[in-house]
Design an enzyme around this catalytic site. Structure first.
Site, mmCIF file in Angstrom:
data_model
loop_
_atom_site.group_PDB
_atom_site.id
_atom_site.type_symbol
_atom_site.label_atom_id
_atom_site.label_comp_id
_atom_site.label_asym_id
_atom_site.label_seq_id
_atom_site.Cartn_x
_atom_site.Cartn_y
_atom_site.Cartn_z
ATOM 1 N N ARG A 99 11.381 -44.872 37.280
ATOM 2 C CA ARG A 99 12.879 -44.590 37.282
ATOM 3 C C ARG A 99 13.396 -44.630 38.597
ATOM 4 O O ARG A 99 13.083 -43.938 39.543
ATOM 5 C CB ARG A 99 13.312 -43.537 36.460
ATOM 6 C CG ARG A 99 14.593 -43.555 36.144
ATOM 7 C CD ARG A 99 15.268 -44.445 35.306
ATOM 8 N NE ARG A 99 16.507 -44.141 34.498
ATOM 9 C CZ ARG A 99 17.379 -44.998 33.935
ATOM 10 N NH1 ARG A 99 17.002 -46.266 34.087
ATOM 11 N NH2 ARG A 99 18.245 -44.697 33.563
ATOM 12 N N THR A 374 18.237 -55.301 29.996
ATOM 13 C CA THR A 374 16.795 -54.655 30.355
ATOM 14 C C THR A 374 16.062 -55.746 30.122
ATOM 15 O O THR A 374 16.223 -56.445 29.336
ATOM 16 C CB THR A 374 16.925 -53.408 29.999
ATOM 17 O OG1 THR A 374 18.036 -52.647 30.243
ATOM 18 C CG2 THR A 374 15.501 -52.513 30.127
HETATM 19 O O1 DON Z 1 17.649 -46.855 31.131
HETATM 20 C C1 DON Z 1 18.673 -47.124 30.505
HETATM 21 O O2 DON Z 1 18.534 -46.713 29.316
HETATM 22 C C2 DON Z 1 19.417 -48.003 30.766
HETATM 23 N N1 DON Z 1 19.836 -48.446 31.928
HETATM 24 C C3 DON Z 1 18.951 -49.502 30.015
HETATM 25 C C4 DON Z 1 20.040 -50.561 30.250
HETATM 26 C C5 DON Z 1 19.528 -51.588 29.035
HETATM 27 O O3 DON Z 1 18.897 -51.350 28.461
HETATM 28 C C6 DON Z 1 20.166 -52.870 29.146
HETATM 29 N N2 DON Z 1 19.478 -53.631 28.262
HETATM 30 N N3 DON Z 1 19.552 -54.545 27.730
#
Ligand code: DON
Length: 572
Positions: A99, A374
């Site tokens: 992360r 994501t």
């Molecule tokens: O880490 C997280 O939960 C968000 N930054 C994730 C963003 C996300 O899943 C966008 N997705 N499709």
């Protein structure tokens, strides 16, 4: 959140053209050897080739991840971060946390403007929104600990893809053009990367990314030092200084991926392995499974109003815990053991009324916006090693900032920190303590790469993008497999729903639920919002009879595809 849902729906609708959900060939691929299932079939092919050459699942996951950085720029990345959950053939498990972290100069009030007001622009759309990237350190660590192939062979396919280019699909050509004309238009290097000298790329054209190819070559030749030191580090910090960002050479130098003990839950005799904090996903999924274990979901019927009601009540309670307790464990006391215990679930379950929706009380927390971009991919090798990876730039195309001279996008993951001390309000800002920006803290995530096993045998590798919906999509994949005996493709295809405590409503995929479902849920006291699609859960199941790996790409994503190591070229 409404904005996020609308944006998600647009992205997916455009990507999938006008085809209704499930109208496409489902793209299931079977292999007696290894399997990769991802949101972009070329990247799956790169991973499957690594498996075919004898690499293990971690090797293939690394190669797929680098390939997605070239072929799936909305979320594939070297400028972002994510999580990897691994299950070894002997049943041991581990996870890698790569992360992003806050730079050393970060502080809880960094999203306030000169007048002391909260600035969403700073928080989500500026150089300050960029977290110290983790992906390259994560892949490097995964390779050192558990890889077996030569590192060079894992990066070279992506160097080639970036240097020689690849043919743009209709969906990808449309997506990069919209980005270049929209958020990307603020940055010269972004326009240069995502257009052909200012002209929009069309479907079928070859897209080359020479600067990205050179950045990948440095990673190929020097491993993590090829990113966190030298030319790439210089280019990142130069861009930070130019644009008012705060990431320094020291921040890059100090970044460390971490190996963490996964969250382990049990559900009706199955083992569920998922990501621990700084993800909230594993904890929330296990909490919900523990709550639901006492209900006969199968008799209720899949996606029946009664089922959606009970599962939504479990979601409501797990998301309330999430808002109260979850953050980076290196900075906050997170009662993981308690939250994932069967006793806690019994307590949470006590006030679920089968006839009536509960009410979410926005006492001291609320839900911030989360973006829908994501990506998730799954890998299983011939020996049964399983790898589940979700990684992200946060928004689609992250911060929108391409590092000049290095050709890759920077994340805007700092947006996953809370807005500022005491800033909780009814419009959805959160100001609670644990997830405020602090030097080197990791921002709370929902990403939930997960693995299901039973009696020592691998059952499935699952996960998805989708911001906060990630947690609930992953839950439903697991319920579909276990309670309803679906095969992995059916589990992926099945319509999904989402409740996140606040806002107090159920969102359902618009085109998948039986007529009358919304009305029946409303009669129980739920607010229901229909529309859009939820996630892209590129998963793998194991055929319980033959042991074959079944690659199940998500039909919600136009370019998703699975590839088997003994069946290259199969699938979509
Ligand atoms: O880490 C997280 O939960 C968000 N930054 C994730 C963003 C996300 O899943 C966008 N997705 N499709």
């Amino acid at each position: 959140m409404a904005a996020g849902w609308a944006a998600a729906a647009t992205v997916v609708a455009l990507a999938a053209s006008s085809s209704p959900l499930l109208a496409q060939d489902n793209g299931t691929v079977r292999s007696a050897g290894g399997m990769v299932s991802s949101q972009q079939w070329i990247a799956s092919e790169v991973g499957a080739e690594v498996l075919a050459r004898g690499g293990n699942a971690v090797d293939a996951a690394i190669a797929t991840g680098f390939a997605l950085a070239v072929t799936h720029p909305t979320a594939g990345n070297i400028g972002g971060g994510g999580f990897m959950v691994v299950r070894f053939p002997d049943g041991r498990t581990t996870s890698l946390d790569f992360r992003e972290k806050a730079p050393l100069a970060a502080h809880p009030e960094m999203w306030l403007d000169e007048d002391g007001g909260y600035s969403s622009e700073r928080h989500h759309n500026s150089h300050l929104a960029v977290g110290v990237p983790g992906t390259v350190a994560g892949f490097d660590k995964a390779h050192r600990l558990y890889g077996s192939a030569d590192w060079v062979d894992l990066v070279q396919p992506s160097v080639d893809l970036a240097a020689r280019g690849f043919e743009l699909s209709e969906a990808l050509a449309g997506s990069i053009t919209r980005f270049a004309n929209g958020r990307g238009s603020r940055y010269e290097a972004s326009v240069a990367t995502f257009t052909n000298a200012g002209e929009a790329y069309g479907a079928g054209e070859t897209w080359r990314q020479p600067e990205l190819a050179r950045a990948l070559e440095r990673i190929r030749d020097e491993g993590r030092d090829g990113f966190y030191r030298g030319e790439t580090a210089r280019l990142i910090t130069e861009e930070m200084r130019r644009g008012g960002g705060i990431i320094t050479e020291e921040d890059l130098e100090r970044y460390q991926a971490r190996e963490r003990t996964p969250i382990h839950g049990t559900y009706r005799g199955y083992d569920v392995i998922s990501m621990p904090p700084p993800s909230s996903g594993g904890v929330a999924i296990v909490t919900m499974l523990n709550i639901l274990e006492a209900f006969d979901l199968r008799t209720m019927g899949h996606n029946s109003p009664e089922y959606v009601h009970h599962v939504s009540e479990a979601m409501r309670r797990a998301f309330r815990d999430r808002a109260r307790y979850l953050a980076d464990v290196d900075f906050a006391d997170v009662p993981v053991r308690k939250l994932t215990s069967k006793e806690h679930a019994t307590w949470l379950r006590r006030d679920i009324d089968p006839e009536r929706a509960s009410i979410s009380h926005p006492t001291d927390v609320a839900a911030p916006y989360e973006s829908p971009e994501t990506t998730h991919y799954s890998v299983v090798d011939a020996d049964g090693m399983a790898v589940s990876v979700t990684y992200t730039l946060e928004y689609g195309y992250g911060s929108g900032i391409v590092v000049p001279g290095a050709g890759f996008l920077l994340n805007n993951e700092m947006g996953d920190f809370n807005a500022g001390p005491g800033l909780t309000n009814a419009r959805g800002l959160i100001g609670t303590e644990a997830n405020l920006a602090r030097p080197e803290q990791r921002m709370l995530s929902s990403m939930s790469p997960s693995i299901v096993a039973r009696d020592g045998e691998l059952v499935a590798v699952v996960g998805t993008p989708g911001g906060r919906t990630i947690i609930n999509t992953t839950l439903q994949l697991i319920l579909n497999l276990i309670d309803f005996g679906m095969d992995v493709q059916e589990a992926v295809d099945a319509p999904r729903f989402h409740h996140q405590w606040l806002p107090d409503r159920i969102r359902i995929e618009g085109d998948g639920f039986a007529p009358g479902t919304v009305e029946a849920l409303e009669a129980l006291g739920h607010r229901v919002q229909a529309g859009g699609r939820q996630g892209s859960a590129n998963s793998i199941g194991i055929d319980p009879v033959t042991g074959e790996r079944i690659g199940a790409p998500d039909p919600r994503s136009a370019d998703a595809g699975a590839r088997g190591s003994d069946a290259p070229g199969g699938g979509r």
